[in-house]
Scaffold this motif. Structure first.
Motif, PDB file in Angstrom:
ATOM      1  N   CYS A 142       0.830  -1.204   0.000  1.00  0.00           N
ATOM      2  CA  CYS A 142       0.000   0.000   0.000  1.00  0.00           C
ATOM      3  C   CYS A 142       0.865   1.254   0.000  1.00  0.00           C
ATOM      4  O   CYS A 142       0.581   2.217  -0.724  1.00  0.00           O
ATOM      5  CB  CYS A 142      -0.921  -0.002   1.221  1.00  0.00           C
ATOM      6  N   ASP A 143       1.921   1.243   0.803  1.00  0.00           N
ATOM      7  CA  ASP A 143       2.816   2.390   0.898  1.00  0.00           C
ATOM      8  C   ASP A 143       3.493   2.656  -0.445  1.00  0.00           C
ATOM      9  O   ASP A 143       3.532   3.801  -0.924  1.00  0.00           O
ATOM     10  CB  ASP A 143       3.862   2.119   1.980  1.00  0.00           C
ATOM     11  N   ILE A 144       3.989   1.607  -1.066  1.00  0.00           N
ATOM     12  CA  ILE A 144       4.658   1.749  -2.368  1.00  0.00           C
ATOM     13  C   ILE A 144       3.684   2.257  -3.422  1.00  0.00           C
ATOM     14  O   ILE A 144       4.015   3.130  -4.232  1.00  0.00           O
ATOM     15  CB  ILE A 144       5.272   0.403  -2.806  1.00  0.00           C
ATOM     16  N   GLN A 145       2.468   1.721  -3.408  1.00  0.00           N
ATOM     17  CA  GLN A 145       1.470   2.114  -4.405  1.00  0.00           C
ATOM     18  C   GLN A 145       1.125   3.598  -4.290  1.00  0.00           C
ATOM     19  O   GLN A 145       1.032   4.300  -5.305  1.00  0.00           O
ATOM     20  CB  GLN A 145       0.205   1.266  -4.248  1.00  0.00           C
ATOM     21  N   ASN A 161      11.950   7.701 -12.330  1.00  0.00           N
ATOM     22  CA  ASN A 161      12.921   6.620 -12.559  1.00  0.00           C
ATOM     23  C   ASN A 161      13.995   6.589 -11.471  1.00  0.00           C
ATOM     24  O   ASN A 161      14.409   5.511 -11.028  1.00  0.00           O
ATOM     25  CB  ASN A 161      13.580   6.785 -13.931  1.00  0.00           C
ATOM     26  N   LEU A 162      14.461   7.762 -11.058  1.00  0.00           N
ATOM     27  CA  LEU A 162      15.477   7.822 -10.009  1.00  0.00           C
ATOM     28  C   LEU A 162      14.935   7.254  -8.697  1.00  0.00           C
ATOM     29  O   LEU A 162      15.630   6.512  -7.993  1.00  0.00           O
ATOM     30  CB  LEU A 162      15.931   9.263  -9.796  1.00  0.00           C
ATOM     31  N   ILE A 163      13.698   7.592  -8.362  1.00  0.00           N
ATOM     32  CA  ILE A 163      13.107   7.085  -7.127  1.00  0.00           C
ATOM     33  C   ILE A 163      12.926   5.580  -7.213  1.00  0.00           C
ATOM     34  O   ILE A 163      13.181   4.855  -6.245  1.00  0.00           O
ATOM     35  CB  ILE A 163      11.760   7.773  -6.845  1.00  0.00           C
ATOM     36  N   ASN A 164      12.493   5.095  -8.355  1.00  0.00           N
ATOM     37  CA  ASN A 164      12.316   3.653  -8.529  1.00  0.00           C
ATOM     38  C   ASN A 164      13.647   2.911  -8.436  1.00  0.00           C
ATOM     39  O   ASN A 164      13.717   1.794  -7.913  1.00  0.00           O
ATOM     40  CB  ASN A 164      11.631   3.360  -9.862  1.00  0.00           C
TER      41      ASN A 164
END
Length: 229
Positions: A142-145, A161-164
């Motif tokens: 849930c947090d990631i979503q 993209n950098l965060i991912n």
């Protein structure tokens, strides 16, 4: 010992199409990310192989890949250990995460479509009841979503993209912070504050709320580290 009684047994699927070494790697990485193996814990290849009912070869392959990604460290004549998180590690990761996530939240306040904002609001309200600290894996999803939806709404694919790319490193930290009693409730309220600022098209408030959210997580992680030292 690799097979502590308080850790869920590692079970792998032998019916999939992926190479066995990859399946073993994923199982071990997930266990480390979820803190089923603790920082500094020794991993015994023979015991892990017996537990997963495989030979030592795929376990050895998996361990080497985990070493290259920084999840474990192999010490000559001493064995393989789960990499310990340091205060510097935590501060470095959260510093980067705070800068990127606050930027994404601010841009989302300026650029998100009404449909995207409504979608995030619907997600928060529908998923709130699922934020159950007894189901850490669900809470993490849930947090990631939520954060992924904000990233997309920022309309900045480079930041997204950098965060991912940073997600693998923050995943292990996320598991630690969200497992702390009460932290799930705080995180959900902080998500609502970020979204409220985005709904109000207030970029500064969205940035500030996002920074406060990341800073709380950093403080919790540092506190948890202090208990381990």
């Amino acid at each position: 010992m690799a097979s502590r009684s308080d850790r869920p047994k590692l079970v792998i699927d032998f019916n999939g199409s992926k190479p066995l070494g990859e399946v073993v790697y994923v199982a071990l990485r997930e266990a480390i990310i979820k803190n089923q193996f603790k920082s500094g814990e020794r991993l015994m290849e023979t015991e892990l192989a017996d537990e997963m009912m495989v030979s030592r070869t795929p376990v050895r392959e998996a361990v080497r890949k985990l070493q290259s990604e920084g999840y474990v460290i192999m010490l000559p004549r001493k064995g393989t250990y789960v990499t310990s998180l340091t205060i510097q590690d935590v501060n470095d990761v959260f510093e980067i995460r705070g800068a990127l996530e606050s930027m994404a939240a601010a841009r989302a306040a300026e650029r998100a479509s009404s449909e995207e904002i409504a979608e995030i609001r619907q997600f928060i309200e529908s998923e709130a009841i699922l934020w159950d600290s007894t189901d850490l894996a669900r809470t993490i999803r849930c947090d990631i979503q939520f954060h992924s939806m904000v990233y997309r709404a920022s309309k900045n694919t480079k930041v997204e993209n950098l965060i991912n790319d940073l997600r693998e490193q923050t995943q292990r930290l996320r598991s630690s912070t969200l497992s702390r009693p009460g932290q799930v409730r705080f995180a959900l309220e902080e998500h609502r504050k970020i979204l409220s600022a985005i709904e109000a098209r207030d970029a500064k408030s969205a940035r500030d709320a996002s920074i406060a959210h990341v800073e709380r997580s950093r403080e919790v992680m540092l506190e948890l580290l202090s208990y381990q030292t």
